[in-house]
Each structure stands twice: as structure tokens, then as C-alpha cells.
Design a protein around this motif. Sequence first.
Motif, PDB file in Angstrom:
ATOM      1  N   TYR A 172       0.613  -1.209   0.185  1.00  0.00           N
ATOM      2  CA  TYR A 172       0.025  -0.054  -0.070  1.00  0.00           C
ATOM      3  C   TYR A 172       0.924   1.109  -0.066  1.00  0.00           C
ATOM      4  O   TYR A 172       0.356   2.198  -0.574  1.00  0.00           O
ATOM      5  N   LEU A 173       2.195   1.081   0.370  1.00  0.00           N
ATOM      6  CA  LEU A 173       3.052   2.456   0.434  1.00  0.00           C
ATOM      7  C   LEU A 173       3.596   2.672  -0.989  1.00  0.00           C
ATOM      8  O   LEU A 173       3.735   3.701  -1.549  1.00  0.00           O
ATOM      9  N   GLY A 174       3.325   1.507  -1.785  1.00  0.00           N
ATOM     10  CA  GLY A 174       3.456   1.949  -3.218  1.00  0.00           C
ATOM     11  C   GLY A 174       2.268   2.460  -3.974  1.00  0.00           C
ATOM     12  O   GLY A 174       2.560   3.379  -4.784  1.00  0.00           O
ATOM     13  N   ALA A 175       1.071   2.252  -3.496  1.00  0.00           N
ATOM     14  CA  ALA A 175      -0.066   2.936  -3.887  1.00  0.00           C
ATOM     15  C   ALA A 175      -0.064   4.859  -3.599  1.00  0.00           C
ATOM     16  O   ALA A 175      -0.128   5.406  -4.223  1.00  0.00           O
ATOM     17  N   THR A 222       6.718  -4.734   9.578  1.00  0.00           N
ATOM     18  CA  THR A 222       7.185  -5.001   8.087  1.00  0.00           C
ATOM     19  C   THR A 222       7.269  -3.632   7.692  1.00  0.00           C
ATOM     20  O   THR A 222       7.411  -3.673   6.408  1.00  0.00           O
ATOM     21  N   TRP A 223       7.445  -2.274   8.219  1.00  0.00           N
ATOM     22  CA  TRP A 223       7.319  -0.862   7.634  1.00  0.00           C
ATOM     23  C   TRP A 223       8.700  -0.625   6.965  1.00  0.00           C
ATOM     24  O   TRP A 223       8.862  -0.187   5.964  1.00  0.00           O
ATOM     25  N   ASP A 224       9.658  -1.155   7.898  1.00  0.00           N
ATOM     26  CA  ASP A 224      10.963  -0.583   7.339  1.00  0.00           C
ATOM     27  C   ASP A 224      11.671  -0.941   6.158  1.00  0.00           C
ATOM     28  O   ASP A 224      12.269  -0.258   5.572  1.00  0.00           O
ATOM     29  N   TYR A 225      11.211  -1.920   5.476  1.00  0.00           N
ATOM     30  CA  TYR A 225      11.891  -2.381   4.198  1.00  0.00           C
ATOM     31  C   TYR A 225      11.717  -1.619   3.039  1.00  0.00           C
ATOM     32  O   TYR A 225      12.457  -1.085   2.333  1.00  0.00           O
ATOM     33  N   PHE A 226      10.330  -0.877   2.910  1.00  0.00           N
ATOM     34  CA  PHE A 226      10.013  -0.061   2.065  1.00  0.00           C
ATOM     35  C   PHE A 226      10.794   1.265   2.120  1.00  0.00           C
ATOM     36  O   PHE A 226      11.485   1.764   1.138  1.00  0.00           O
ATOM     37  N   SER A 273       7.062  -5.441  -7.261  1.00  0.00           N
ATOM     38  CA  SER A 273       6.609  -5.114  -5.725  1.00  0.00           C
ATOM     39  C   SER A 273       6.317  -3.701  -5.723  1.00  0.00           C
ATOM     40  O   SER A 273       6.488  -2.913  -6.472  1.00  0.00           O
ATOM     41  N   GLY A 274       5.557  -3.393  -4.472  1.00  0.00           N
ATOM     42  CA  GLY A 274       5.142  -2.101  -4.174  1.00  0.00           C
ATOM     43  C   GLY A 274       6.331  -0.986  -4.232  1.00  0.00           C
ATOM     44  O   GLY A 274       5.900   0.326  -4.588  1.00  0.00           O
ATOM     45  N   HIS A 275       7.455  -1.321  -3.733  1.00  0.00           N
ATOM     46  CA  HIS A 275       8.395  -0.326  -3.750  1.00  0.00           C
ATOM     47  C   HIS A 275       9.166  -0.106  -4.928  1.00  0.00           C
ATOM     48  O   HIS A 275       9.503   0.906  -5.333  1.00  0.00           O
ATOM     49  N   ASP A 276       9.393  -1.267  -5.851  1.00  0.00           N
ATOM     50  CA  ASP A 276      10.066  -0.928  -7.024  1.00  0.00           C
ATOM     51  C   ASP A 276       9.439  -0.842  -8.204  1.00  0.00           C
ATOM     52  O   ASP A 276       9.925  -0.234  -9.201  1.00  0.00           O
ATOM     53  N   ALA A 277       8.365  -0.887  -8.368  1.00  0.00           N
ATOM     54  CA  ALA A 277       7.488  -0.638  -9.466  1.00  0.00           C
ATOM     55  C   ALA A 277       7.674   1.022  -9.672  1.00  0.00           C
ATOM     56  O   ALA A 277       7.939   1.638 -10.544  1.00  0.00           O
ATOM     57  N   PRO A 278       7.146   1.763  -8.536  1.00  0.00           N
ATOM     58  CA  PRO A 278       7.395   3.359  -8.662  1.00  0.00           C
ATOM     59  C   PRO A 278       8.717   3.747  -8.712  1.00  0.00           C
ATOM     60  O   PRO A 278       9.124   4.646  -9.475  1.00  0.00           O
ATOM     61  N   MET A 279       9.613   2.924  -8.155  1.00  0.00           N
ATOM     62  CA  MET A 279      11.265   3.162  -8.151  1.00  0.00           C
ATOM     63  C   MET A 279      11.663   3.035  -9.420  1.00  0.00           C
ATOM     64  O   MET A 279      12.506   4.064 -10.099  1.00  0.00           O
TER      65      MET A 279
END
Length: 368
Positions: A172-175, A222-226, A273-279
Motif C-alpha cells: 500500500y505504500l506503493g499506492a 514490516t514497515w522499514d523495508y520500503f 513489488s510495491g516499492h520497486d515498481a514506482p522506483m
Amino acid sequence: MSLKDRYQASMVLSGVGDALGYKIGKWEFCKSGTIILNELAAMGGLEAVDIDKWIVSDDTVMHLATGEALIKAGKKPNLLELYKIMAKNYKLCLSDMKNRAPGQTCIDMVNKLNPDIPGGLNLKFNPKGGGCGAAMRAMCIGLRFPQPSEEKLLIEVSIESGRLSHHHPTGYLGALTAALFTAYAVNGRPPQEWGRGLLEVLPKAKSYIVKSGLDVQENLETWDYFEKKWNDYLKERGILDGQSQPKFPDAYGPVERDVFYSTLSYQGWAGSSGHDAPMIAYDALLKAGSSWVTLAHHGFFHGGDSDSTGVIAACWWGAIYGFEGVPKCNYEKLEYKSRLAKIGEELYELSRNGVAGGGGGGGSCQQA
């Protein structure tokens, strides 16, 4: 180009980036950007691609569902009702997934949603919910709530839209990122500032998660990974300060990009993944500037989940540059072009009416 035109371009070109990166599944699941670019060259290059022969993937179908929910919710949306409309739209759009390769998490979780009963949107924390399915459909939230004064609303709506299928911070942080960067694009904020802006918004997102009260411990654990992945990426590009110009390697062709993108990923499949698609979309935008061709080569045509990075990158690029420099054959006959353009126009009108109200429904679907 007018802001209204940029809104329409943002939506239409998002579909183009998706369709080009997807190539009816052939390029989305190709592991080599070199192979993709060689096939593209054999077609005559991007300027020769007639989009009439290509279809959009599940990414655009779900992005349409988000945009049409935002419009249906109206000028001053009741947020709980908005999330119910989103959930219903996501369920309905599953009937339009033939040959579009929908993600299994989206299918499974959306099928569990029941917007017509109390608590029917409250999906539990999902340890496997860190995929890009929430990010790929959230850009238009930034078109709807672009004003700095609407930041709190953008945070809440993007997170809750994501948790409808991806209840995991990486998902959801990707969103949130996809929506936030769209708002930055609309407002003309220099792209090198966006990553720093995201890091400054993340504590506010964490506060919202704590306040919402749903599976708080699992989310915080599980927050810190993003956040770490984004912090590392911004250091790599030399833009952690939000002021410096990005630094790229002298050799940064398709082979080098595939290697670098895979290092950003969770398990080697770049952009999934939610972090690397926008990255990856952001990396492409930073490198491309106003060049549509460079954006495509970096953001749509690489080994990995190229339709998801493409749909995001093209949406942001269109919000900045409109259709300037884009060959008409790339978008004139795009599947669902009229729907995408209509959503862009209507979101523009809604966004011009000031800060949206909460409508009395509360800010979280967890109250359902």
C-alpha cells in the motif's frame, strides 16, 4: 499545454505505457531488456508502433476502476462510500481480465471484499501482500487530490485503496507513492525533489496506520523495508537531499539497467513489488526528462514487470509534458482511450473545486 490537457494525457499515456510494456504478456514476462529492444527495433522503433494492435493489461483495467470510483464519489466524497465504490469497481473489473494477466493477490483479495456488509472491507494483514498491484492503479488519486492542502486526504485514500487488496506496507505504500508523485507532477514540482518528499510523508503515513487500529503490530514490524529501499535508491542517485541533480552511470544501457533494476527488487523480478515498481518508473522519469522515447526505453522495455513500471512512469510523464513529442500512432487507437481521456477530464474538473471534504464517513474504511 493546458493543465486539463495534461490530466487527459496522464490517463491516456498511462494506458500506453501499460500496453507497450505488456505486449500481450510477451514483454511483461521477458527477462531481457536487450531482447525487447531488439524486437522493437525490428518493428521500426517506437515511432512505428501502431497501438491499435496492442491491448492494455490488468493494470489499466484496475486504474480505470479507481478513476471511475473517484468520479462517482463526487465533489465532496464520503470516504467510506468511496472505498465501497472502489471495492465494487475492483470486483466488477475482474470480469474484464481475459488475456490481461491479473495478479493472483489482486484476484484472491478482491474476491474476499464484501462492500455491502459491515466490516466487509477489513481484510487482514497479508504477509504476501507486498506486490505492485496496489501501486499500478493508484496514480489517478494524485490527479483527484493534487493540492498540498489535500496531502492528508491523499495519504488516507491511497493507503486505503491499496489495503483493499494489498494489506502490507510494501504494497500500500506503493499506492501512496504512485499517487503522491502524480500530485507532484501536476504541481510542477521538480522530479529530483520527489523522493525526498516521499520520505517526509512516510512518517505521516505511519501515524495514519497506527490511528486506523487494524493489525498495527504486523504493519509496523514490516514497515522499514520500503523506507530503507527508497533511502538506498535516493543515495545511489545522489538525490537524498532533494536538491541535487540525479547521477547515472556512464554506461547505462539495457543490460546495465536490467542488472540495476533487479538489485532494487524483492526477489529479482524487477518492478513486481510495491516499492520497486514506482522506483523504476521514477528512475526512468529522472533519466528521460522530456524525451518520450527515453522514458519508454528505460521504463517500459526492461526485463521484469514492465507493464507495471510503464503504466506508472507514463502517467507521471503525461502529467508533466502532456502529449508533446509522443507519436500519435502510440496513442490514437489505444484500447479504452476514450474512457481514460474522460476520466482525466472529469478528475481535472473535480480537482479544481478546492479541497474535498470528508463527507461525514470518516477517513478509514476500517470503520466499515
